[in-house]
Design an enzyme around this catalytic site. Structure first.
Site: not given
Length: 125
Positions: A39-40, A97, A105-106, A110, A112
């Site tokens: 993750d960035i 999420n 958000e995306v 995905h 995490h």
């Protein structure tokens, strides 16, 4: 900004662009079903995102449209990444999420993967 997990897949999202190689990512694992990368903006010492290679908005979308092989391959990829990063013992957290209420958000499914320290309670009380 949270997204609606029922909307159509947006192929201009950041994860789709990473999959196409348009945006770089610090990749840690890749196979035919999944891609994992750091993750960035990490929220733990280890914070890796694992995404399916095909276009799925959410868990609901993935579980209803993906083949059995894709589902098994994605789950195995998550486990592989956790093992390779030494997270199985002492433990780690998986978080996905989904939708606006879940804080997604995306608009690409995905997971995490967090670890590397005690993570505390799941939600603030």
């Amino acid at each position: 900004m949270p997204i609606d997990a029922t909307r159509a897949y947006d192929d201009s999202n950041i994860f789709a662009r990473i999959l196409r190689g348009e945006i770089s990512a610090k990749r840690v694992y890749e196979d035919e079903f999944a891609l994992a990368f750091h993750d960035i903006a990490p929220q733990a010492p280890v914070h890796i995102l694992v995404i399916p290679k095909r276009a799925y908005v959410s868990w609901d979308d993935f579980s209803s449209r993906a083949s059995d092989g894709e589902i098994a391959g994605f789950v195995r990829a998550v486990g592989h990444v956790a093992r390779e990063h030494g997270l199985v013992e002492p433990g780690y957290r998986l978080l996905a999420n989904v939708g606006g209420h879940g804080g997604q958000e995306v608009p690409h499914l995905h997971v995490h993967l967090f670890g590397g320290q005690p993570l505390g309670p799941m939600l603030s009380r």
